[in-house]
Design a protein around this motif. Structure first.
Motif, PDB file in Angstrom:
ATOM      1  N   ALA A  66      59.955 101.570  44.340  1.00 54.37           N
ATOM      2  CA  ALA A  66      59.033 102.457  44.202  1.00 54.37           C
ATOM      3  C   ALA A  66      57.610 101.802  44.795  1.00 54.37           C
ATOM      4  O   ALA A  66      56.783 102.517  45.254  1.00 54.37           O
ATOM      5  CB  ALA A  66      59.025 102.711  42.911  1.00 54.37           C
ATOM      6  N   TYR A  67      57.483 100.610  44.502  1.00 55.83           N
ATOM      7  CA  TYR A  67      56.154  99.922  44.794  1.00 55.83           C
ATOM      8  C   TYR A  67      56.077  99.923  46.281  1.00 55.83           C
ATOM      9  O   TYR A  67      54.945 100.225  46.988  1.00 55.83           O
ATOM     10  CB  TYR A  67      56.283  98.300  44.454  1.00 55.83           C
ATOM     11  CG  TYR A  67      54.959  97.506  44.800  1.00 55.83           C
ATOM     12  CD1 TYR A  67      53.807  97.777  44.312  1.00 55.83           C
ATOM     13  CD2 TYR A  67      54.997  96.865  46.056  1.00 55.83           C
ATOM     14  CE1 TYR A  67      52.785  96.882  44.213  1.00 55.83           C
ATOM     15  CE2 TYR A  67      53.957  96.229  46.335  1.00 55.83           C
ATOM     16  CZ  TYR A  67      52.726  96.204  45.620  1.00 55.83           C
ATOM     17  OH  TYR A  67      51.528  95.494  45.718  1.00 55.83           O
ATOM     18  N   THR A  68      57.142  99.609  47.150  1.00 54.40           N
ATOM     19  CA  THR A  68      57.110  99.736  48.498  1.00 54.40           C
ATOM     20  C   THR A  68      56.705 101.142  48.997  1.00 54.40           C
ATOM     21  O   THR A  68      55.937 101.260  49.851  1.00 54.40           O
ATOM     22  CB  THR A  68      58.463  99.368  49.128  1.00 54.40           C
ATOM     23  OG1 THR A  68      58.673  97.896  48.785  1.00 54.40           O
ATOM     24  CG2 THR A  68      58.399  99.419  50.792  1.00 54.40           C
ATOM     25  N   CYS A  69      57.239 101.959  48.569  1.00 56.08           N
ATOM     26  CA  CYS A  69      56.986 103.621  48.985  1.00 56.08           C
ATOM     27  C   CYS A  69      55.726 103.843  48.498  1.00 56.08           C
ATOM     28  O   CYS A  69      54.868 104.494  49.375  1.00 56.08           O
ATOM     29  CB  CYS A  69      58.059 104.445  48.056  1.00 56.08           C
ATOM     30  SG  CYS A  69      59.586 104.415  48.800  1.00 56.08           S
ATOM     31  N   GLU A  70      55.045 103.388  47.472  1.00 60.26           N
ATOM     32  CA  GLU A  70      53.811 103.657  47.115  1.00 60.26           C
ATOM     33  C   GLU A  70      52.620 102.874  48.106  1.00 60.26           C
ATOM     34  O   GLU A  70      51.713 103.555  48.146  1.00 60.26           O
ATOM     35  CB  GLU A  70      53.458 103.153  45.660  1.00 60.26           C
ATOM     36  CG  GLU A  70      53.968 103.965  44.636  1.00 60.26           C
ATOM     37  CD  GLU A  70      53.414 105.418  44.360  1.00 60.26           C
ATOM     38  OE1 GLU A  70      52.283 105.561  44.797  1.00 60.26           O
ATOM     39  OE2 GLU A  70      53.926 106.186  43.579  1.00 60.26           O
ATOM     40  N   ASN A  71      53.060 101.800  48.554  1.00 63.04           N
ATOM     41  CA  ASN A  71      51.984 100.842  49.184  1.00 63.04           C
ATOM     42  C   ASN A  71      52.252 101.085  50.812  1.00 63.04           C
ATOM     43  O   ASN A  71      51.407 100.186  51.258  1.00 63.04           O
ATOM     44  CB  ASN A  71      52.108  99.641  48.490  1.00 63.04           C
ATOM     45  CG  ASN A  71      51.484  99.438  47.059  1.00 63.04           C
ATOM     46  OD1 ASN A  71      50.196  99.610  47.000  1.00 63.04           O
ATOM     47  ND2 ASN A  71      52.325  99.571  46.215  1.00 63.04           N
ATOM     48  N   ARG A  91      66.513 109.969  41.971  1.00 63.01           N
ATOM     49  CA  ARG A  91      64.978 110.476  41.475  1.00 63.01           C
ATOM     50  C   ARG A  91      63.902 109.742  42.280  1.00 63.01           C
ATOM     51  O   ARG A  91      63.064 110.585  42.721  1.00 63.01           O
ATOM     52  CB  ARG A  91      64.904 109.684  39.961  1.00 63.01           C
ATOM     53  CG  ARG A  91      63.236 110.298  39.406  1.00 63.01           C
ATOM     54  CD  ARG A  91      63.234 109.540  37.990  1.00 63.01           C
ATOM     55  NE  ARG A  91      62.644 108.296  38.157  1.00 63.01           N
ATOM     56  CZ  ARG A  91      61.266 107.943  38.435  1.00 63.01           C
ATOM     57  NH1 ARG A  91      60.443 108.969  38.857  1.00 63.01           N
ATOM     58  NH2 ARG A  91      61.296 106.651  38.758  1.00 63.01           N
ATOM     59  N   LEU A  92      64.025 108.557  42.451  1.00 61.75           N
ATOM     60  CA  LEU A  92      63.134 107.888  43.521  1.00 61.75           C
ATOM     61  C   LEU A  92      63.135 108.347  45.063  1.00 61.75           C
ATOM     62  O   LEU A  92      62.181 108.910  45.689  1.00 61.75           O
ATOM     63  CB  LEU A  92      63.432 106.381  43.559  1.00 61.75           C
ATOM     64  CG  LEU A  92      63.232 105.382  42.399  1.00 61.75           C
ATOM     65  CD1 LEU A  92      63.515 104.140  42.773  1.00 61.75           C
ATOM     66  CD2 LEU A  92      61.598 105.707  42.208  1.00 61.75           C
ATOM     67  N   ALA A  93      64.523 108.727  45.319  1.00 56.01           N
ATOM     68  CA  ALA A  93      64.815 109.452  46.560  1.00 56.01           C
ATOM     69  C   ALA A  93      63.884 110.941  46.952  1.00 56.01           C
ATOM     70  O   ALA A  93      63.161 111.241  47.692  1.00 56.01           O
ATOM     71  CB  ALA A  93      66.016 109.488  47.036  1.00 56.01           C
TER      72      ALA A  93
END
Length: 434
Positions: free
Chosen positions: A186-191, A222-224
């Motif tokens: 999640a952090y990687t996708c946000e940043n 859910r993350l996908a």
């Protein structure tokens, strides 16, 4: 002039070229590899494999715990079916690259029986030449320059280099703690900009043998959906588990088929590694993309092998369960033996490997590669150094469970003898230094 490429239209605008009147000066011919090849590092296990070959050629009895290459045979009924099918001249032509219909139906039947997952064998399953081939070609279908994939770390090499060969970029996240892995996704996708395109997961994990429970994949889905990730789950060790643990299928999570696919193989539990039989199942668009790539690369596997694989899936479930019991016995022998030597080893719940931390004083005095080379040179035991699976593997060894229990006990004795001898040498050096 149209910009659309047409291979059947000659380039009529090409200028005429006069034939040379003299021969050019001879020069050394140079082979220039594509940049995708230049991005690949030297093969990490090359030193070990070369020494292993040299020692065996010299007559040394080396116990090979390096590669996860099953040494047990397939069920005899499968081999007999292969013989029968190979004798049928109708099975020797080109086969469909996505696999014959009855084989895909049998895969769908297994998914429904074992995981409660319903799959359309026509559009949601494709046969591969082993799961490694399918995974690599799926990367070609999904990724290109500038695209990024999140992969587990330490990583099985094809998870890293399948992406690189597809001209993609990689972000590797530690798999040891499943909850932390998901939060890092999640952090990687946000940043990260642009956001990663593909999430690659692999449980039971190779090389670390980390495992998860079914709710892990609920969060993956859910993350996908939140971040637009396509998911590839490498489920190579679906059929090898211990102590009552049942590895969950990614496709059993609600909505999984909306976002991703799962690769399985008959190499492990069915002892059919050299047969090269694997499958991709799940999202129909991703399966179709893989089929498009495969249609340009291969004509499918030998049809007699596919027919034998149908029999394996249909009739040998008891044999597969028994094979897990065999691996569990070998696991217990190797883990208990290493613990007697003072090693810190956790027994894996699944897979064909023990992920063992290199003991002190060796861990702080030499690299994992040098430690593995020492065991091979002095102890005649081959193992895989953890550094071969990326920087996160440094300090660990991967030991396969392909040898029988007697050979594993012998391997532990040889490791113990080797280290005792080398510890004595270290003590002598320390004494002389003082």
């Amino acid at each position: 002039m149209s910009d659309t490429f047409n291979p059947d239209t000659p380039n009529i605008d090409a200028p005429a070229i006069d034939s040379p009147t003299t021969d050019p000066e001879p020069a050394e011919f140079e082979v220039k590899m594509a940049s995708r090849v230049d991005r690949l590092p030297p093969y990490m296990f090359g030193r070990i494999n070369n020494l292993l070959y040299q020692k065996r050629r010299a007559g040394d009895d080396v116990i090979d715990l390096g590669m996860g290459n099953p040494s047990d045979p397939p069920d005899p009924v499968v081999v007999q079916k292969l013989n029968d099918a190979a004798a049928d001249i109708g099975n020797h032509g080109y086969s469909k690259s996505n696999g014959i219909t009855n084989l895909r139906r049998e895969v769908a039947s297994k998914y429904h029986r074992k995981y409660g997952v319903r799959l359309d064998p026509e559009g949601e399953i494709i046969a591969c030449l082993g799961s490694k081939e399918g995974f690599s070609h799926m990367c070609l279908a999904l990724m290109g320059p500038g695209d990024t994939a999140i992969i587990p770390s330490p990583y099985f090499p094809v998870h890293m280099y399948g992406v690189i060969l597809a001209s993609g970029n990689v972000v590797a996240l530690d798999v040891a703690d499943p909850d932390k892995f998901l939060s890092n996704v999640a952090y990687t996708c946000e940043n990260l900009t642009p956001r990663p395109k593909v999430l690659i997961v692999n449980y039971p994990h190779n090389p670390s043998s980390a495992v998860i429970e079914a709710d892990f994949f609920v969060e993956v889905v859910r993350l996908a959906k939140k971040y637009g990730l396509m998911v590839i789950h490498d489920f190579a060790y679906a059929d090898v588990a211990f102590d009552g643990y049942v590895p969950p299928s990614f496709l059993s999570a609600p909505g999984a088929k909306d976002v991703g696919v799962e690769f399985t193989t008959m190499s492990k539990g069915y002892n059919m590694a050299g047969w090269r039989v694997g499958f991709c199942a799940g999202n129909a668009d991703m399966v179709r993309g893989l089929g498009t790539i495969k249609g340009y690369y291969d004509y499918g596997m030998f049809q007699a092998i596919q027919i034998a694989a149908i029999v394996a899936l249909r009739e040998t479930e008891a044999t597969v369960l028994k094979q897990s019991e065999v691996y569990q016995g070998r696991r217990d022998v190797l883990v208990s033996g290493l613990r007697r030597l003072g090693w810190n080893v956790n027994p894996p719940k699944a897979g064909m490997f023990v992920w063992a931390e290199v003991p002190e004083p060796w861990k702080s005095q030499m690299s994992t590669m040098d430690f593995a080379m020492m065991l091979l040179e002095e102890g005649n035991v081959a193992v895989s150094p953890g550094s071969g699976f990326g920087a996160a593997g440094e300090g660990y060894l991967r030991m396969s469970l392909v040898e029988n229990e007697h050979r594993l006990r012998q391997a532990v004795r040889q490791i113990g003898k080797c280290l005792a001898s080398k510890e004595a040498d270290l003590g002598s050096v320390a004494s002389s230094a003082t």
